[in-house]
Structures are given as structure tokens and as C-alpha cells.
Scaffold this motif. Structure first.
Motif, PDB file in Angstrom:
ATOM      1  N   PHE A  14      16.249   5.490  -7.256  1.00 46.95           N
ATOM      2  CA  PHE A  14      15.410   4.547  -8.012  1.00 46.95           C
ATOM      3  C   PHE A  14      14.771   5.282  -9.199  1.00 46.95           C
ATOM      4  CE2 PHE A  14      15.607   3.315  -3.591  1.00 46.95           C
ATOM      5  CZ  PHE A  14      15.897   1.960  -3.647  1.00 46.95           C
ATOM      6  N   PRO A  15      15.583   5.806 -10.111  1.00 43.62           N
ATOM      7  CA  PRO A  15      15.064   6.669 -11.179  1.00 43.62           C
ATOM      8  C   PRO A  15      14.140   5.962 -12.166  1.00 43.62           C
ATOM      9  CG  PRO A  15      17.373   6.120 -11.588  1.00 43.62           C
ATOM     10  CD  PRO A  15      17.048   5.626 -10.213  1.00 43.62           C
ATOM     11  N   GLU A  16      14.258   4.649 -12.303  1.00 43.79           N
ATOM     12  CA  GLU A  16      13.451   3.937 -13.294  1.00 43.79           C
ATOM     13  C   GLU A  16      12.109   3.455 -12.738  1.00 43.79           C
ATOM     14  OE1 GLU A  16      15.772   0.806 -14.940  1.00 43.79           O
ATOM     15  OE2 GLU A  16      17.352   2.143 -15.678  1.00 43.79           O
ATOM     16  N   PHE A  17      11.904   3.532 -11.449  1.00 40.77           N
ATOM     17  CA  PHE A  17      10.664   3.026 -10.864  1.00 40.77           C
ATOM     18  C   PHE A  17       9.540   4.032 -11.020  1.00 40.77           C
ATOM     19  CE2 PHE A  17       7.812   2.583  -7.161  1.00 40.77           C
ATOM     20  CZ  PHE A  17       7.247   1.361  -7.509  1.00 40.77           C
ATOM     21  N   ARG A  18       8.374   3.548 -11.434  1.00 38.97           N
ATOM     22  CA  ARG A  18       7.176   4.368 -11.568  1.00 38.97           C
ATOM     23  C   ARG A  18       6.156   3.906 -10.530  1.00 38.97           C
ATOM     24  NH1 ARG A  18      10.496   6.672 -13.428  1.00 38.97           N
ATOM     25  NH2 ARG A  18      10.836   7.425 -15.561  1.00 38.97           N
ATOM     26  N   PRO A  19       5.833   4.755  -9.570  1.00 41.56           N
ATOM     27  CA  PRO A  19       4.995   4.334  -8.440  1.00 41.56           C
ATOM     28  C   PRO A  19       3.501   4.312  -8.734  1.00 41.56           C
ATOM     29  CG  PRO A  19       5.634   6.620  -8.159  1.00 41.56           C
ATOM     30  CD  PRO A  19       6.321   6.141  -9.416  1.00 41.56           C
ATOM     31  N   THR A  20       3.075   3.408  -9.580  1.00 44.28           N
ATOM     32  CA  THR A  20       1.645   3.235  -9.802  1.00 44.28           C
ATOM     33  C   THR A  20       1.112   2.234  -8.780  1.00 44.28           C
ATOM     34  OG1 THR A  20       1.876   1.368 -11.331  1.00 44.28           O
ATOM     35  CG2 THR A  20       2.026   3.584 -12.267  1.00 44.28           C
ATOM     36  N   PRO A  21      -0.183   2.271  -8.481  1.00 50.29           N
ATOM     37  CA  PRO A  21      -0.732   1.313  -7.518  1.00 50.29           C
ATOM     38  C   PRO A  21      -0.532  -0.139  -7.923  1.00 50.29           C
ATOM     39  CG  PRO A  21      -2.263   3.117  -7.867  1.00 50.29           C
ATOM     40  CD  PRO A  21      -1.178   3.280  -8.895  1.00 50.29           C
ATOM     41  N   GLU A  22      -0.406  -0.400  -9.243  1.00 51.05           N
ATOM     42  CA  GLU A  22      -0.261  -1.772  -9.735  1.00 51.05           C
ATOM     43  C   GLU A  22       1.192  -2.231  -9.823  1.00 51.05           C
ATOM     44  OE1 GLU A  22      -2.992  -3.765 -10.453  1.00 51.05           O
ATOM     45  OE2 GLU A  22      -4.011  -2.081  -9.478  1.00 51.05           O
ATOM     46  N   SER A  23       2.128  -1.352  -9.542  1.00 54.45           N
ATOM     47  CA  SER A  23       3.544  -1.692  -9.678  1.00 54.45           C
ATOM     48  C   SER A  23       4.026  -2.524  -8.492  1.00 54.45           C
ATOM     49  CB  SER A  23       4.377  -0.413  -9.794  1.00 54.45           C
ATOM     50  OG  SER A  23       4.263   0.356  -8.602  1.00 54.45           O
ATOM     51  N   PHE A  24       5.216  -3.110  -8.679  1.00 57.49           N
ATOM     52  CA  PHE A  24       5.867  -3.865  -7.605  1.00 57.49           C
ATOM     53  C   PHE A  24       7.208  -3.188  -7.331  1.00 57.49           C
ATOM     54  CE2 PHE A  24       2.921  -6.810  -9.546  1.00 57.49           C
ATOM     55  CZ  PHE A  24       2.361  -7.464  -8.457  1.00 57.49           C
ATOM     56  N   ALA A  25       7.305  -2.531  -6.201  1.00 56.60           N
ATOM     57  CA  ALA A  25       8.474  -1.717  -5.894  1.00 56.60           C
ATOM     58  C   ALA A  25       9.660  -2.562  -5.462  1.00 56.60           C
ATOM     59  CB  ALA A  25       8.132  -0.724  -4.780  1.00 56.60           C
ATOM     60  N   PRO A  26      10.878  -2.051  -5.676  1.00 55.13           N
ATOM     61  CA  PRO A  26      12.053  -2.727  -5.111  1.00 55.13           C
ATOM     62  C   PRO A  26      11.933  -2.797  -3.586  1.00 55.13           C
ATOM     63  CG  PRO A  26      12.720  -1.102  -6.742  1.00 55.13           C
ATOM     64  CD  PRO A  26      11.253  -0.889  -6.502  1.00 55.13           C
ATOM     65  N   ARG A  27      12.347  -3.918  -3.019  1.00 55.15           N
ATOM     66  CA  ARG A  27      12.274  -4.062  -1.565  1.00 55.15           C
ATOM     67  C   ARG A  27      13.116  -2.991  -0.866  1.00 55.15           C
ATOM     68  NH1 ARG A  27       9.841  -8.971  -0.427  1.00 55.15           N
ATOM     69  NH2 ARG A  27      10.410  -8.813   1.772  1.00 55.15           N
ATOM     70  N   ALA A  28      14.241  -2.629  -1.473  1.00 56.02           N
ATOM     71  CA  ALA A  28      15.101  -1.610  -0.871  1.00 56.02           C
ATOM     72  C   ALA A  28      14.422  -0.251  -0.834  1.00 56.02           C
ATOM     73  CB  ALA A  28      16.419  -1.522  -1.642  1.00 56.02           C
ATOM     74  N   LEU A  29      13.553   0.029  -1.803  1.00 55.10           N
ATOM     75  CA  LEU A  29      12.807   1.287  -1.802  1.00 55.10           C
ATOM     76  C   LEU A  29      11.815   1.311  -0.642  1.00 55.10           C
ATOM     77  CD1 LEU A  29      11.797   3.962  -2.825  1.00 55.10           C
ATOM     78  CD2 LEU A  29      10.547   2.776  -4.638  1.00 55.10           C
ATOM     79  N   PHE A  30      11.165   0.181  -0.396  1.00 57.95           N
ATOM     80  CA  PHE A  30      10.286   0.116   0.764  1.00 57.95           C
ATOM     81  C   PHE A  30      11.095   0.321   2.042  1.00 57.95           C
ATOM     82  CE2 PHE A  30       7.432  -1.979   3.853  1.00 57.95           C
ATOM     83  CZ  PHE A  30       6.256  -1.303   3.555  1.00 57.95           C
ATOM     84  N   GLY A  31      12.346  -0.118   2.033  1.00 57.99           N
ATOM     85  CA  GLY A  31      13.219   0.109   3.172  1.00 57.99           C
ATOM     86  C   GLY A  31      13.511   1.583   3.395  1.00 57.99           C
ATOM     87  N   VAL A  32      13.672   2.342   2.309  1.00 61.93           N
ATOM     88  CA  VAL A  32      13.870   3.794   2.421  1.00 61.93           C
ATOM     89  C   VAL A  32      12.650   4.430   3.080  1.00 61.93           C
ATOM     90  CG1 VAL A  32      14.145   5.939   1.112  1.00 61.93           C
ATOM     91  CG2 VAL A  32      15.429   3.896   0.448  1.00 61.93           C
ATOM     92  N   TYR A  33      11.485   3.998   2.656  1.00 61.92           N
ATOM     93  CA  TYR A  33      10.228   4.483   3.246  1.00 61.92           C
ATOM     94  C   TYR A  33      10.170   4.172   4.738  1.00 61.92           C
ATOM     95  CZ  TYR A  33       5.304   3.571   4.548  1.00 61.92           C
ATOM     96  OH  TYR A  33       4.109   3.475   5.197  1.00 61.92           O
ATOM     97  N   LEU A  34      10.557   2.948   5.130  1.00 62.78           N
ATOM     98  CA  LEU A  34      10.519   2.575   6.535  1.00 62.78           C
ATOM     99  C   LEU A  34      11.519   3.396   7.364  1.00 62.78           C
ATOM    100  CD1 LEU A  34      10.223  -1.310   6.230  1.00 62.78           C
ATOM    101  CD2 LEU A  34       8.427   0.305   6.881  1.00 62.78           C
ATOM    102  N   GLN A  35      12.675   3.704   6.785  1.00 62.96           N
ATOM    103  CA  GLN A  35      13.631   4.562   7.482  1.00 62.96           C
ATOM    104  C   GLN A  35      13.029   5.937   7.759  1.00 62.96           C
ATOM    105  OE1 GLN A  35      17.024   3.916   4.635  1.00 62.96           O
ATOM    106  NE2 GLN A  35      18.201   3.779   6.526  1.00 62.96           N
ATOM    107  N   ASP A  36      12.301   6.454   6.776  1.00 57.13           N
ATOM    108  CA  ASP A  36      11.637   7.739   6.951  1.00 57.13           C
ATOM    109  C   ASP A  36      10.571   7.645   8.046  1.00 57.13           C
ATOM    110  OD1 ASP A  36      10.955  10.542   5.795  1.00 57.13           O
ATOM    111  OD2 ASP A  36       9.018   9.497   5.792  1.00 57.13           O
ATOM    112  N   GLN A  37       9.862   6.518   8.090  1.00 56.59           N
ATOM    113  CA  GLN A  37       8.813   6.344   9.097  1.00 56.59           C
ATOM    114  C   GLN A  37       9.371   6.320  10.510  1.00 56.59           C
ATOM    115  OE1 GLN A  37       5.335   6.373   8.127  1.00 56.59           O
ATOM    116  NE2 GLN A  37       6.646   7.210   6.530  1.00 56.59           N
ATOM    117  N   ILE A  38      10.493   5.634  10.711  1.00 52.69           N
ATOM    118  CA  ILE A  38      11.033   5.550  12.068  1.00 52.69           C
ATOM    119  C   ILE A  38      11.499   6.920  12.545  1.00 52.69           C
ATOM    120  CG2 ILE A  38      13.428   4.954  11.494  1.00 52.69           C
ATOM    121  CD1 ILE A  38      11.305   3.501  14.354  1.00 52.69           C
ATOM    122  N   LYS A  39      12.025   7.737  11.642  1.00 52.09           N
ATOM    123  CA  LYS A  39      12.431   9.094  12.014  1.00 52.09           C
ATOM    124  C   LYS A  39      11.221   9.907  12.469  1.00 52.09           C
ATOM    125  CE  LYS A  39      16.366   9.229   8.815  1.00 52.09           C
ATOM    126  NZ  LYS A  39      16.885   9.842   7.542  1.00 52.09           N
TER     127      LYS A  39
END
Length: 507
Positions: free
Chosen positions: A91-116
Motif C-alpha cells: 500500500f505504497p500510496e497510503f499515508r497513515p494519518t489519524p484522519e485518513s481512511f485506510a483500505p479495508r484490505a490493509l486493515f485485514g493485513v493488520y488483523l492477520q498480524d494480530q491473530i499471529k
């Protein structure tokens, strides 16, 4: 197996439950044991809502707010900042500011990391988490144990089963099956592989799923006209710039006091509380707050205005979002007649204003409407049916349109009998579960145990979309995470707990 239980569906809600359960194990409030995680998808953690998909499919909650853990606000934001190597390449174009709206698939990557991390943490606390890549099709009570059966023939006996199934698709009548009609748009990446850019497309629905669908098609190179059909005629409002607010009048305590004084409430009682709350935060807004429940006469003008007003704080939105912590209590304060009236007369209006969209998506839809590539068609219509000429006909009052493809983007069906799930169908058929009159299945509001017509005390529990009738609003991660925590806290175990040393801190 000692203290064994199973979880069906390993998405964000399951992750929230596991986090709370392991916290309780570490605090010696719950015994350690074996946990079987059943997930029919290849990826564990993502669930249906956050599967790998196009980056145009974005969240409608700000990056700084969204988290599966009620007690860890901002957890996703911090993870993005601390682990850029886990997501930046994809996700090279995404900038993770608190006001941004992330791609749903990126949140999925985060959740995969959490389950591990949860699996590792469980092992450090003496909990064995077993990941089972299989679809559960039945749960049978055998010798006092809840025996989970999978489609591939596996049977595992457990003490309890928790259903965290997420949004499920609508059943397709095999006698009316038509490959040109898609029951769900997800993953939207699939649409670009199955739908030709020159095909005439109808999108049924006008909320988040429909917007995701239209954006995916057009950004993916679709050239032919797309029509969005909305029976209610409503279109979602746009999220403003407001921060969160602390409620003063529209509170759980305020509602309880009204019920204690007057008995079950009416819709007008909740509206009065809302207006009182708004006046406390914005004294100038003492008249009409939200437009009257009528669909927009001109959707282009409506979206233009929404984009303009969304550039400032919208206090009424902040108040609605602040009810996430107790929205089921507002629902349960209404009597049966008021609930039925709300669903019949106000639900579409409420959802259009309660579930807002980011301005980014509103601008895209506005551009498509202005260019003529998208049309918004309000009003009732009949189900698609084949016509003499190649295509599918959709007819309304005084109009008819013919399409090559029809995509249903209407979300989770509330009627449990319409849900495509072998497991749910078997539970309803044998009386273990019963359909709730307002949607989903019946569950105990305190323990989350499903309630059947047979009267047997089964150890099966549910959180999420399956409980929509009992809790009303079950499509928000923040709300389902809270229910998952409450479910973990309510879980009862027979044997005493023993001290377990903590090896790893919170995820």
C-alpha cells in the motif's frame, strides 16, 4: 479435551474475543485450555469484511479511531506507524494519518498480524490455539459435549462453541439461479475479472457495499453506463470533521430513567432525547436537526451539499456515533410495536444518516453522476427477470431497464431464513436456534447464548450480525468488539482457575 471450546469464524470479532479471553486467563479469572479456530477462508483474521481486495475499497471509520479492542483506542494507527515493513510495500500510496481512511484490505493485513500474536500469547499462557481451515456445517450435542462437524468430515468435541460468522450472503434459489446475477459484490476485485467493461450493469443498493461496487468497476476501466437502484431512494450522508463527544442526556442512564418512569419507550421519546442532547452541545440547533425522512429529490444536489457541509464538524453525527457504547439499550427500550414501526418506516432513513461515507468516496460518486457514467434510480422495482432480447429486465413504475449483469450490494440479510449458511440452517431446523422477529437469531442479551425452541441448555453463543434483532446495530467493528468483550466476561467455566504467569504483554 480440558476446557476446550470452538470459535466459528476467525475475523475481527473473534480477535477481540480472544484478546479479552487471554486477558482473563492471565488474570486467573478464566482457565487455560484448547481453542479451536474454524475459518473456511484461506486467511485467518481478515474475515469477510477485510479480505484481500482492491485498494479503492476503503473503511468508513478514520484510521485514528478504528480498532478491534475497545480498551486500546488508536491501536491500528500505532501498528501502522510501528510496523511499516508489514504493509508499506503493498500500500505504497497510503499515508497513515489519524484522519485518513485506510483500505479495508490493509486493515485485514493488520488483523492477520494480530491473530499471529494472539496465538503466540495464548501459548505463553498455557492456551493451545488450533487453527482449522474448514467450514463448520453442524454442531451436535453428544454426551454433553458440543461436537463441531466440518464439511470435510472432521468432528471435534468441545465444551462451548462461539459463532462469530460475520456478514453472510443471501441464499440463491437454485430454480432461479442465473450466472448473470451476483448475490454479493465481494471481493470487488472479482468483478473486474467477470464483468466486461462494455456490459450494462445494475447495482442493487445505495449504501456502502453499492458505493464500493461502483467505484471498483469504474476505476477498473468499466465504460458502459452503470445504474444504482435504490428502493428507498436514500443516499448516505458524508462524514464531517467532528471529534467524538461525551453525551449528557442521550445516555444509558437517561434511557433507563425514562423506562423506569414511563415503561417501554416510543420513537418520539428517543427523538426528544436526541434533540435535548444536540441543544446541549450546539444551542443554536434547537429546531430540525436532521432533514425530514424523505429521500433526496436530486441526488447530485444532495451529494454536492453533503460534500460542502462535511468540511466542518457535524455535531449530530458525533452524537449518533457516541451511542455506539450502548445503542442496543436504546433499541431494547422500545416496545415491540415501536421496533416494528421503526424497521418499517425509519430504518432506511436512519441507516443513510447513521452510516456515513468519507468525502473521498462522495466526490468520486458525484463525478460519475455528473459525467453520465452513473445513474441513480430511486423507487420500488421488481426482481430482475430474463427478457426476449439478451439481458435482464428490471421494471419499476413507468420504467424498464435491461442489463447484462445485476449485482446485489444490499449487505447482510436480516431474515435468518434467507442467510446462506448450512450451519445456521441446521441449527434453526433442529430447534437449537430460533429466528428473531427483528432479524437474525434469538440470543440472551447478557450471556449471548443462543435461544432455541427446544428448551435445551446448549452451550452455543453468538456475537455479530447473527444477533442483529437483539442488538439492532451489529455492523460496526467498535460495537462488535465491545460485545465480544462482554461475551468473554460473561463466559462461565466449571472448574477453578489456576495461576498462570504472564510471558507476553498485550498485543
Amino acid at each position: 479435551m480440558k476446557n476446550a471450546f470452538a470459535i466459528v469464524g476467525c475475523g475481527a470479532t473473534a480477535i477481540a474475543f480472544l484478546q479479552r479471553h487471554l486477558d482473563r486467563v492471565a488474570a486467573c479469572n478464566t482457565p487455560a485450555g484448547t481453542i479451536y479456530l474454524f475459518e473456511k477462508r484461506e486467511d485467518f483474521g481478515r474475515g469477510a469484511a477485510y479480505e484481500a481486495d482492491l485498494q479503492s475499497n476503503i473503511l468508513n471509520t478514520k484510521t485514528g479511531f478504528i480498532t478491534p479492542y475497545p480498551h486500546l483506542p488508536g491501536h491500528f494507527q500505532r501498528w501502522l506507524e510501528d510496523h511499516p515493513g508489514a504493509w508499506r510495500h503493498a500500500f505504497p500510496e497510503f499515508r497513515p494519518t489519524p484522519e485518513s481512511f485506510a483500505p479495508r484490505a490493509l486493515f485485514g493485513v493488520y488483523l492477520q498480524d494480530q491473530i499471529k500474536k494472539i496465538v503466540l500469547r495464548g501459548a505463553s499462557l498455557g492456551c493451545l490455539l488450533v487453527l482449522m481451515n474448514a467450514e463448520v456445517c453442524a454442531i451436535d450435542l453428544i454426551d454433553g459435549m458440543e461436537t463441531v462437524r466440518t464439511r470435510c468430515g472432521l468432528s471435534i468435541a468441545t465444551h462451548k462453541v462461539l459463532l462469530f460468522c460475520g456478514p453472510l450472503a443471501k441464499k440463491v434459489d437454485p430454480d432461479k439461479y442465473d450466472e448473470r446475477v451476483l448475490a454479493t459484490p465481494y471481493p470487488v476485485a472479482r468483478l473486474l475479472k467477470t464483468i466486461s467493461p462494455d456490459e450494462r450493469v445494475a447495482v442493487i443498493g445505495a449504501r456502502l457495499s453499492a458505493i464500493d461496487t461502483v467505484i471498483a468497476l469504474i476505476e477498473g476501466g468499466h465504460r458502459e453506463l452503470i445504474r444504482m437502484h435504490s428502493r428507498s431512494g436514500y443516499f448516505p450522508v458524508v462524514r464531517g470533521t467532528q471529534e467524538r463527544v461525551e453525551l449528557k442526556h442521550l445516555t444509558r442512564e437517561g434511557v433507563r430513567a425514562l423506562v423506569a418512569q414511563n415503561g417501554p419507550l416510543q420513537i418520539s421519546d428517543l427523538v426528544a432525547l436526541f434533540r435535548k442532547e444536540l441543544a446541549a452541545h450546539d444551542p443554536a440547533s434547537t429546531s430540525a436537526v436532521i432533514p425530514l425522512p424523505a429521500p433526496p429529490a436530486d441526488v447530485i444536489s444532495f451529494i454536492e451539499n453533503e460534500i460542502n457541509v462535511s468540511q466542518a464538524p457535524r455535531i449530530w453525527q458525533a452524537i449518533l456515533y457516541a451511542t455506539n457504547g450502548f445503542i442496543e439499550h436504546l433499541w431494547q427500550a422500545l416496545d415491540d410495536t415501536a421496533q416494528a414501526r421503526f424497521m418499517r418506516e425509519y430504518f432506511s432513513f436512519f441507516m443513510a444518516y447513521r452510516v456515513s461515507i468519507p468525502a473521498e468516496n462522495a466526490r468520486k460518486i458525484l463525478g460519475y453522476l455528473r459525467s453520465g457514467q452513473l445513474e441513480f434510480v430511486p423507487g420500488a422495482f421488481a426482481a430482475p427477470e430474463p427478457v426476449d432480447v439478451p439481458g435482464l429486465s428490471i421494471r419499476g413504475a413507468g420504467w424498464e431497464h435491461v442489463y447484462d449483469r445485476v449485482i446485489y450490494a444490499t449487505g447482510f440479510p436480516r431474515d435468518a431464513n434467507l442467510i446462506e449458511s448450512t450451519l445456521l440452517g441446521s441449527l434453526i431446523k433442529n430447534g437449537t436456534a430460533t429466528c428473531h422477529p427483528m432479524g437474525g437469531i434469538c440470543v440472551d442479551p447478557d450471556t449471548y447464548r443462543i435461544q432455541g425452541r427446544t428448551g435445551s441448555a446448549r452451550q452455543i453463543y453468538a456475537v455479530g450480525e447473527l444477533t442483529v434483532g437483539q442488538f439492532f446495530f451489529t455492523s460496526a467493528l467498535e460495537i462488535n468488539g465491545r460485545h465480544a468483550f462482554c461475551c468473554a466476561d460473561a463466559m462461565q467455566w466449571r472448574e477453578e482457575t489456576h495461576r498462570v504467569e504472564r510471558v507476553e504483554e498485550h498485543v
